[in-house]
Design a protein around this motif. Structure first.
Motif, PDB file in Angstrom:
ATOM      1  N   PHE A 117      -1.310   6.815   0.852  1.00  0.00           N
ATOM      2  CA  PHE A 117      -0.211   6.236   1.634  1.00  0.00           C
ATOM      3  C   PHE A 117       0.886   7.266   1.905  1.00  0.00           C
ATOM      4  N   ASP A 118       1.172   8.085   0.866  1.00  0.00           N
ATOM      5  CA  ASP A 118       2.219   9.089   1.036  1.00  0.00           C
ATOM      6  C   ASP A 118       1.831  10.105   2.103  1.00  0.00           C
ATOM      7  N   ALA A 119       0.559  10.488   2.118  1.00  0.00           N
ATOM      8  CA  ALA A 119       0.104  11.477   3.094  1.00  0.00           C
ATOM      9  C   ALA A 119       0.279  10.946   4.508  1.00  0.00           C
ATOM     10  N   LEU A 120       0.059   9.657   4.690  1.00  0.00           N
ATOM     11  CA  LEU A 120       0.204   9.060   6.021  1.00  0.00           C
ATOM     12  C   LEU A 120       1.660   8.716   6.317  1.00  0.00           C
ATOM     13  N   GLY A 121       2.456   8.664   5.268  1.00  0.00           N
ATOM     14  CA  GLY A 121       3.852   8.283   5.468  1.00  0.00           C
ATOM     15  C   GLY A 121       4.014   6.795   5.670  1.00  0.00           C
ATOM     16  N   VAL A 122       3.095   6.017   5.117  1.00  0.00           N
ATOM     17  CA  VAL A 122       3.154   4.565   5.292  1.00  0.00           C
ATOM     18  C   VAL A 122       3.901   3.940   4.119  1.00  0.00           C
ATOM     19  N   GLN A 123       4.906   3.171   4.441  1.00  0.00           N
ATOM     20  CA  GLN A 123       5.696   2.483   3.409  1.00  0.00           C
ATOM     21  C   GLN A 123       5.156   1.077   3.191  1.00  0.00           C
ATOM     22  N   PRO A 124       5.086   0.624   1.950  1.00  0.00           N
ATOM     23  CA  PRO A 124       4.555  -0.719   1.717  1.00  0.00           C
ATOM     24  C   PRO A 124       5.500  -1.797   2.235  1.00  0.00           C
ATOM     25  N   ARG A 125       4.912  -2.915   2.617  1.00  0.00           N
ATOM     26  CA  ARG A 125       5.718  -4.057   3.050  1.00  0.00           C
ATOM     27  C   ARG A 125       6.342  -4.721   1.831  1.00  0.00           C
ATOM     28  N   LEU A 126       5.581  -4.650   0.744  1.00  0.00           N
ATOM     29  CA  LEU A 126       6.000  -5.341  -0.475  1.00  0.00           C
ATOM     30  C   LEU A 126       5.492  -4.519  -1.649  1.00  0.00           C
ATOM     31  N   GLY A 127       6.258  -4.481  -2.732  1.00  0.00           N
ATOM     32  CA  GLY A 127       5.802  -3.792  -3.930  1.00  0.00           C
ATOM     33  C   GLY A 127       5.716  -2.295  -3.719  1.00  0.00           C
ATOM     34  N   ARG A 128       4.625  -1.701  -4.158  1.00  0.00           N
ATOM     35  CA  ARG A 128       4.509  -0.247  -4.076  1.00  0.00           C
ATOM     36  C   ARG A 128       3.094   0.133  -3.673  1.00  0.00           C
ATOM     37  N   THR A 129       2.864   1.433  -3.478  1.00  0.00           N
ATOM     38  CA  THR A 129       1.514   1.899  -3.177  1.00  0.00           C
ATOM     39  C   THR A 129       0.881   2.404  -4.472  1.00  0.00           C
ATOM     40  N   LEU A 130      -0.219   3.163  -4.334  1.00  0.00           N
ATOM     41  CA  LEU A 130      -0.948   3.561  -5.539  1.00  0.00           C
ATOM     42  C   LEU A 130      -0.290   4.752  -6.235  1.00  0.00           C
ATOM     43  N   ARG A 131      -0.467   4.826  -7.562  1.00  0.00           N
ATOM     44  CA  ARG A 131       0.119   5.920  -8.333  1.00  0.00           C
ATOM     45  C   ARG A 131      -0.966   6.750  -8.987  1.00  0.00           C
ATOM     46  N   ASP A 132      -0.649   8.024  -9.159  1.00  0.00           N
ATOM     47  CA  ASP A 132      -1.602   8.917  -9.813  1.00  0.00           C
ATOM     48  C   ASP A 132      -1.454   8.754 -11.328  1.00  0.00           C
ATOM     49  N   ASP A 133      -1.976   7.658 -11.799  1.00  0.00           N
ATOM     50  CA  ASP A 133      -1.731   7.274 -13.183  1.00  0.00           C
ATOM     51  C   ASP A 133      -2.923   6.421 -13.609  1.00  0.00           C
ATOM     52  N   VAL A 168      -4.068   0.777  27.832  1.00  0.00           N
ATOM     53  CA  VAL A 168      -4.164   2.232  27.811  1.00  0.00           C
ATOM     54  C   VAL A 168      -3.230   2.798  26.743  1.00  0.00           C
ATOM     55  N   ASP A 169      -2.053   2.222  26.692  1.00  0.00           N
ATOM     56  CA  ASP A 169      -1.073   2.664  25.709  1.00  0.00           C
ATOM     57  C   ASP A 169      -1.665   2.549  24.318  1.00  0.00           C
ATOM     58  N   ARG A 170      -2.315   1.405  24.083  1.00  0.00           N
ATOM     59  CA  ARG A 170      -2.886   1.137  22.778  1.00  0.00           C
ATOM     60  C   ARG A 170      -4.068   2.066  22.491  1.00  0.00           C
ATOM     61  N   LEU A 171      -4.901   2.269  23.513  1.00  0.00           N
ATOM     62  CA  LEU A 171      -6.126   3.032  23.298  1.00  0.00           C
ATOM     63  C   LEU A 171      -5.883   4.538  23.289  1.00  0.00           C
ATOM     64  N   LEU A 172      -4.930   4.972  24.080  1.00  0.00           N
ATOM     65  CA  LEU A 172      -4.806   6.413  24.272  1.00  0.00           C
ATOM     66  C   LEU A 172      -3.579   7.020  23.634  1.00  0.00           C
ATOM     67  N   LEU A 173      -2.520   6.265  23.645  1.00  0.00           N
ATOM     68  CA  LEU A 173      -1.257   6.890  23.294  1.00  0.00           C
ATOM     69  C   LEU A 173      -0.786   6.544  21.895  1.00  0.00           C
ATOM     70  N   SER A 174      -1.138   5.354  21.443  1.00  0.00           N
ATOM     71  CA  SER A 174      -0.538   4.894  20.206  1.00  0.00           C
ATOM     72  C   SER A 174      -1.276   5.415  18.991  1.00  0.00           C
ATOM     73  N   PRO A 175      -0.539   6.000  18.090  1.00  0.00           N
ATOM     74  CA  PRO A 175      -1.145   6.362  16.817  1.00  0.00           C
ATOM     75  C   PRO A 175      -1.328   5.098  15.994  1.00  0.00           C
ATOM     76  N   PRO A 176      -2.116   5.167  14.915  1.00  0.00           N
ATOM     77  CA  PRO A 176      -2.231   3.999  14.051  1.00  0.00           C
ATOM     78  C   PRO A 176      -0.837   3.548  13.630  1.00  0.00           C
ATOM     79  N   ALA A 177      -0.652   2.260  13.568  1.00  0.00           N
ATOM     80  CA  ALA A 177       0.674   1.730  13.276  1.00  0.00           C
ATOM     81  C   ALA A 177       1.206   2.257  11.951  1.00  0.00           C
ATOM     82  N   HIS A 178       2.477   2.542  11.920  1.00  0.00           N
ATOM     83  CA  HIS A 178       3.227   2.916  10.714  1.00  0.00           C
ATOM     84  C   HIS A 178       2.964   4.328  10.204  1.00  0.00           C
ATOM     85  N   VAL A 179       2.044   5.064  10.847  1.00  0.00           N
ATOM     86  CA  VAL A 179       1.785   6.422  10.372  1.00  0.00           C
ATOM     87  C   VAL A 179       2.872   7.346  10.911  1.00  0.00           C
ATOM     88  N   ARG A 180       3.487   8.084  10.002  1.00  0.00           N
ATOM     89  CA  ARG A 180       4.580   8.974  10.395  1.00  0.00           C
ATOM     90  C   ARG A 180       4.020  10.272  10.986  1.00  0.00           C
TER      91      ARG A 180
END
Lengths: 114, 893
Positions: free
Chosen positions: B205-221, B121-133
C-alpha cells in the motif's frame, strides 16, 4: 426674511417629494411652494434645490419632463413616481416620529433627567 | 402645458444643454417676478443670480449627477433588453415546438454521446488506478525470456528472490512491492464465498501511496501474518460497512485472519486485477507452498515498483534486466537474452502488447465517431436556424426598414441559438448521466465511482454545450451577411438568400458525407460481429451450462471422489438435463498445460511458430466429448474403464494428429505427458478440433486425458450440463442442485458456458453496438437536415414551379426536378463520405474480426441507405411542389 430657517440636510428631499405629491411642478415652483407651504419659515437655497432634484431623479423617485407652457415658455417639470410615493410615505412617517421624539426630549426638564 | 413628445437619448451634450436651460428658466422666472415687484431688469437679473448661489459649481455638480444616472440607465436598459430578447427567443422557439425539439434533441444526442464516450476514454486511457499516488511513476515488471523450445515468451511473474534483489536497489526505485494472487474462500456466518486475494509484501500500500479508508494497512511484523485488509466493496457487501469490522476475526482459506483495515472506495489493485482483500505474503500464507520465498520457481509473484524521479525508464530497464539475469543464473536457468520490460499501470495500456487494449482502441474510435455525430448535429441545427431565418426574411426586412437595429435582430437570432445550445447541453447532461453508467457497466471491468464520473460528465457535457453555442452563433452571422434589407422587401422570400442557401447546401453535404462514414463503420462492425457469432468452436457452447464446485480442504481424496460422483448423478436426474460431464478445467477459461514430449523428438513439430500453439490438456470424464457434442473421428472414446488401474490413455484432436503424425496413424502411439518419471500415455482416439476462443490466431491442439487417471486430490471440479433450456433459472437450478448435494462445499458457481466468451468478444460487441447506434442517429439527423433544406428550396421556388405548371410542364417533371436536386447534394456527400470511409476503414481493420474484401458490400449498402433516405426526405417537399397552384403562385407578392 431674517427669521427664515435654513433647511436641514436630508430634509430637503422630503420637502421636494411633498411638493410634487399633489402634481407636477418645475424647479422654481417647487421653491415657491416650499416657502409658501411653510408660511415663509423655510427658505431653500436654489442651487441646493436643483442638486436635490437631480439626485431624486437619478434615484427614480421623481421624473423630470420638459413641457411647454401655453405662453410658449419651456420648463422642466418634475412628477412623483411610484418609487417616490413609497419613499415619501416612509420618510414622512419617519420624520413624524423623529419630530415627536425630539419634542419630547426637549420638553424634559433638566431636573427630571439623569 | 403639453409635454414635449419625443425623448431623445441623453448624450453628454444634451445633458449639459438641458441643465443650462433649466437653470436659465429658473433665473428668468425669478427675475421676471422681481421686475414685477418693481425692480429694474438689470438689478432683477443680478439678484436672481446671487440668490441661486454658485451657478458654475452647481452646473458641474448637476452634470455629474445626470451623466452618472444616464450611464446606469443604459446598463439597465441593456440588461432589460437582453432579458426581453431572451424571453422572446424562448417564446419564439416555443411557438415552433417541432423545430425547437428537433434542434434540442439533436444537440442533446450529439453532446450526450460525446460526454459518455469521453467518460469511457478517460477511464480507459487516462485514468490511473484510483487512489494511486503519482501513478505515472509506478511500473509493472514483465519478463521476456526464452523457453525450453527456444521461443521467446513473456512472463508476468518473477521468483521471490528476483523481487528481493530488485527491492534492494533503492538507487532505482523508491519502493518495490510484490504480490501473488490467490483465490481463498471466505466463511462468514456459515456463508461461503470465494475471494480474489492478494498475498502482498507489507509495503504494497505504501509503495502505491494508497491510504486506507479505515484502520491501517499491512505491517512488516510477524504479528501481521494473519492480518487482512478488506476492499471497500467487500466491506460494504459482507460487513455492512460497519466500523466494528476492525479487529474482527474472519475465516479465510480455512484459517483465522484479523481485519486490520479497509481499502478506499474504488481501489482494488494496481491494475488489471480486482482484489477483494489483501493479506501479507508470509511463509505461512495459505495455499503458498512453505518454501515459496526461497524456491527458484521463476513465476511466483507480480512485481511493481515506484521509479525514483531522477531515474530514467531506460536506465531502470537496463539495470533491472541485469539483476533479473543474475537471478535466473543463480536458479540454474541462465538466459543471457532475458530482459525486463516496464509497463504502465494506467488503464488502457495493454500489458500484453505494450500498446492500447482493444477496448481502449475501440473507445478511441468511438470518441471520434461521437465527435462526428456532434458535428452532424451542429451542422443540422445551424441549417435549421438558417432556414428559419430565411423563412422570416420579409418580416426581418420590415423590421430593418422600420429602423429596428440590425444588431438587435442579430442579437435575437444569436439568443435563439444560445437558448437552443443551452437547452441541448442541459438535456445532454441528463442523457449522459443516465446512459453513461449503463454503457460503462458493459464495457469497463471495474465500474467507476459514480460520483466522480458524474462530475466529469456534467463538466464535459457543459463544455461541449458552450462550444456548440459558440459555433451556432456563426449561423446568425451568415444570415446577417445575407440580409440586405431593401432587396428582401422588394423580392419577397426569393431574394438575398443565395448565400445562406449555399451555406445550407454545404452543411447538408457534410452531414451526408459523415453519415456515410458512420454507416460504413456500423456495417463493418456488424459483419465482423456476425462472423464472430457464427464462429465454429467445434461444439455449441450455447447449450452448455458450466459449474464449478470447490470442496473443503479437509476432505480426503476418497470422500471427494465419491462426492463428485454423487453430484454428477444428481445433475443427471435434474429436469431438462440431457447430458452431464465433468473435468478439471473449462473450455474458454483457464487452460492446463503439461509437459508434452513425443518419443525420440526434441521438439514438437511446428509448435511455437506459425499457426500452431503448445498442446492444451483437458482432464475429463468419459461423457465430456459427447456432452459438448465434439465428434469422435477415429478410434474409441474414453470409458469408465480408463481409471487409475488401467494404462494411461488419451484422445487427441485432428490438428494434432495431422501435425505430429503427418504420415502414420497416431492411434496406439505413446506420448510422454507430465513428468518424465510417469509412464507414457497411449493415444486411443482422434476427435474433431475445438477452439478456445474465437480470436486465436493460432490453433492450440487439444488432448483429452481421463479424469480418473489424473490428480485425484484436486479440490476443484467443473461440471458441464447440456440442456435444452439455458435460462437464468436453469443456471440457478444447477448451482442449487450441486450445493444441495455438497452442503459443506465452501464454493459453488454456475454459468452459461457462452458467458466465458464475453471477455474475448467484448471489443466487437462494444464497437458494433455503438457504431450501429451512432450510425442510426447520424442518419436520422442527416435526414432531418435534408428534409429541411429541400423543403425550403421548394418553398423558395414555388413561383418558378407555378410558372412552369402554367407553361404546361407536367407534374412528373417537377417531381423529378425536386428529387434530382436533392439527390445531387446527396451524391456529392456520398462521394466525399465514401472516399473518407475508404481511408478510415483501412485503419479500422485491425479492430475488426477477420475482415474480408467482401466487406466492400458495406459501402454499397451505406450508399443505398443514404440514397433511400434522400428520396424519402424529398418526398414530402416534392409532393408540395407538385401541388403548387399556378395562379396562386403567380399572384403571390
Amino acid at each position: 426674511m431674517t427669521d427664515t430657517l435654513d433647511v436641514l440636510r436630508g430634509t430637503l428631499e422630503l420637502l421636494i417629494l411633498k411638493a410634487v405629491a399633489s402634481g407636477p411642478l418645475h424647479g422654481y415652483a417647487i421653491a415657491r411652494w416650499v416657502k409658501a407651504a411653510s408660511r415663509e419659515t423655510l427658505d431653500v437655497e436654489d442651487r441646493a434645490l436643483y442638486i436635490a432634484l437631480h439626485r431624486l431623479e437619478a434615484k427614480k423617485a421623481i421624473r423630470g419632463r420638459w413641457v411647454t407652457s401655453p405662453v410658449g415658455r419651456k420648463a422642466k417639470q418634475y412628477e412623483l413616481t411610484a418609487v417616490g410615493k413609497k419613499r415619501l410615505a416612509a420618510d414622512e412617517a419617519h420624520w413624524q416620529r423623529y419630530v415627536a421624539a425630539m419634542a419630547f426630549v426637549l420638553s424634559v426638564k433638566p431636573a427630571e433627567g439623569v | 402645458m403639453r409635454p414635449d413628445d419625443i425623448e431623445l437619448p441623453r448624450t453628454r451634450r444634451r445633458i449639459g444643454k438641458a441643465i443650462d436651460d433649466e437653470v436659465q428658466a429658473h433665473l428668468d422666472e425669478r427675475a421676471a417676478e422681481l421686475v414685477g415687484q418693481g425692480m429694474s431688469v438689470g438689478e432683477a437679473s443680478e439678484r436672481a443670480r446671487r440668490e441661486f448661489g454658485d451657478i458654475r459649481e452647481a452646473r458641474e455638480e448637476l452634470t455629474r449627477i445626470d451623466e452618472r444616472a444616464a450611464r446606469l440607465d443604459q446598463i439597465g436598459e441593456f440588461v432589460s433588453d437582453l432579458a426581453t430578447d431572451a424571453r422572446r427567443a424562448v417564446r419564439s422557439l416555443a411557438r415552433r415546438p417541432v423545430f425547437a425539439l428537433t434542434a434540442i434533441g439533436t444537440l442533446a444526442l450529439g453532446i450526450g454521446a460525446n460526454a459518455v464516450m469521453f467518460g469511457l476514454v478517460d477511464r480507459l486511457l487516462l485514468s490511473p488506478p484510483a487512489h494511486v499516488r503519482d501513478a505515472d511513476r509506478i511500473v509493472r515488471l514483465r519478463y521476456d525470456v526464452r523457453n525450453t523450445t527456444g521461443a521467446r515468451i513473456s512472463w508476468v511473474r518473477a521468483s521471490y528472490p528476483a523481487y528481493q534483489r530488485l527491492a534492494a536497489r533503492s538507487d532505482l526505485f523508491d519502493a518495490v512491492a510484490a504480490y501473488s494472487d490467490r483465490a481463498l474462500t471466505l466463511a462468514v456466518d456459515g456463508q461461503a464465498r470465494e475471494l480474489a486475494v492478494a498475498a502482498a509484501t507489507p509495503n504494497y500500500f505504501d509503495a502505491l501511496g494508497v491510504q486506507p479508508r479505515l484502520g491501517r494497512t499491512l505491517r512488516d511484523d510477524a504479528a501481521d501474518d494473519r492480518a487482512v485488509v478488506l476492499s471497500y466493496a467487500l466491506w460494504v457487501q459482507q460487513f455492512g460497512a460497519s466500523e466494528n469490522v476492525l479487529g474482527q476475526k474472519i475465516q479465510l482459506g480455512g484459517e483465522p485472519f484479523t481485519v486490520v483495515g479497509v481499502a478506499p472506495l474504488g481501489f482494488d489493485g494496481e491494475g488489471g486485477d480486482s482484489f477483494d482483500a489483501w493479506i501479507k505474503a508470509a511463509a505461512s500464507t495459505p495455499t503458498l507452498s512453505p518454501s515459496w520465498q526461497n524456491a527458484p520457481r521463476p513465476r511466483v509473484v507480480f512485481v511493481f515498483g515506484r521509479l525514483r524521479p531522477d531515474v530514467a525508464l531506460s536506465r531502470a530497464t537496463v539495470e533491472t534486466s541485469r539483476l533479473y539475469r543474475e537471478t535466473l543464473a543463480d536458479a540454474g536457468m541462465a538466459d543471457t537474452t532475458a530482459r525486463v520490460e516496464m509497463r504502465s499501470v494506467i488503464a488502457g495500456h495493454d500489458t500484453d502488447t505494450g500498446g492500447l487494449t482493444p477496448q481502449a482502441r475501440v473507445s478511441l474510435w468511438l470518441q471520434g465517431v461521437a465527435a462526428l455525430v456532434l458535428i452532424i448535429a451542429i451542422a443540422n441545427v445551424m441549417n435549421l436556424l438558417l432556414l428559419r431565418a430565411m423563412d422570416r426574411q420579409r418580416e426581418t426586412a420590415v423590421c430593418l426598414a422600420l429602423g429596428i437595429s440590425r444588431a438587435r435582430l442579430i442579437r435575437h437570432l444569436t439568443l435563439e441559438s444560445l437558448v437552443l445550445a443551452l437547452a441541448g447541453g442541459a438535456a445532454a447532461v441528463g442523457l449522459a448521466l443516465w446512459l453513461g453508467p449503463i454503457l460503462w457497466g458493459v464495457v469497463l471491468p471495474r465500474a467507476p465511482e459514480a460520483a466522480e464520473m458524474r462530475g466529469k460528465l456534467a463538466l464535459v457535457a457543459s463544455a461541449a454545450g458552450v462550444i456548440c453555442a459558440i459555433l451556432m452563433t456563426v449561423a446568425p452571422a451568415i444570415v446577417q451577411r445575407a440580409w440586405s434589407g431593401v432587396d428582401a422587401l422588394r423580392n419577397g422570400a426569393r431574394g438575398a438568400t443565395r448565400r445562406a442557401s449555399a451555406a445550407g447546401d454545404v452543411l447538408v453535404i457534410i452531414q451526408v458525407a459523415l453519415t456515410v462514414v458512420l454507416l460504413v463503420g456500423a456495417g463493418l462492425f456488424t459483419r465482423s460481429m456476425s462472423r464472430l457469432d457464427n464462429t465454429d468452436f467445434g461444439f455449441n457452447p450455447a447449450r452448455i451450462i458450466g459449474a464449478r464446485l470447490t470442496t473443503s480442504a479437509a476432505m480426503d481424496t476418497a470422500a471427494r471422489t465419491a462426492l463428485f460422483a454423487r453430484v454428477e448423478e444428481a445433475l443427471r436426474r435434474t429436469q431438462s438435463v440431457e447430458a452431464v460431464a465433468s473435468g478439471l478445467s473449462a473450455p474458454f477459461r483457464a487452460t492446463l498445460t503439461l509437459p508434452f514430449k513425443l518419443p525420440g523428438q526434441d521438439k514438437l513439430p511446428g509448435v511455437g511458430s506459425g499457426a500452431l500453439g503448445f498442446p492444451i490438456a483437458f482432464a475429463v470424464s468419459p461423457d465430456f466429448l459427447s456432452t459438448l457434442g465434439v465428434g469422435l473421428l477415429r478410434g474409441r472414446g474414453l470409458t469408465r474403464g480408463d481409471n487409475a488401474g488401467g494404462p494411461p490413455v488419451m484422445l487427441i484432436d485432428a490438428t494434432m494428429a495431422r501435425s505430429f503424425w503427418p504420415k502414420d496413424d497416431p492411434i496406439g502411439k505413446c506420448v510422454q505427458v507430465g513428468a518424465d518419471s510417469l509412464p507414457c500415455t497411449t493415444i486411443v482416439g482422434v476427435v474433431s478440433d475445438t477452439k478456445r476462443t474465437a480470436i486465436d490466431q493460432r490453433h492450440y491442439p487439444r488432448y483429452y486425458l481421463s479424469i480418473d487417471q489424473t490428480a485425484p486430490g484436486l479440490r476443484d471440479r467443473y461440471f458441464f450440463v447440456r440442456s435444452s433450456r439455458v435460462t437464468p433459472a436453469m443456471v440457478d437450478r444447477i448451482r442449487a442442485t450441486i450445493a444441495a448435494t455438497a452442503p459443506s462445499a465452501p464454493f459453488v458457481e454456475s454459468f452459461p458456458l457462452e458467458k466465458l466468451l464475453d471477455p474475448y468478444t467484448q471489443q466487437w460487441r462494444l464497437g458494433t453496438t455503438a457504431f450501429v447506434a451512432f450510425g442510426v442517429l447520424a442518419t436520422t439527423v442527416a435526414a432531418i437536415g435534408l428534409f429541411g433544406v429541400i423543403s425550403f428550396g421548394v418553398a423558395r421556388r414555388e413561383r418558378e414551379f407555378g410558372i412552369r405548371r402554367a407553361l404546361g410542364e407536367s407534374r412528373g417533371s417537377i417531381l423529378r426536378r425536386v428529387v434530382a436536386s436533392a439527390t445531387g447534394r446527396s451524391v456529392v456527400g456520398l462521394i466525399t463520405g465514401g472516399l473518407l470511409a475508404i481511408v478510415l476503414a483501412r485503419k479500422l481493420h485491425e479492430l475488426l474480426f477477420k475482415p474480408t474484401t467482401s466487406d466492400a458490400i458495406v459501402f454499397v449498402a451505406a450508399a443505398a441507405v443514404v440514397l433511400v433516405v434522400t428520396v424519402v426526405a424529398s418526398a414530402g417537399p416534392a409532393s408540395r411542389a407538385v401541388r403548387v397552384d399556378p395562379m396562386r403562385a403567380l399572384r403571390a407578392d
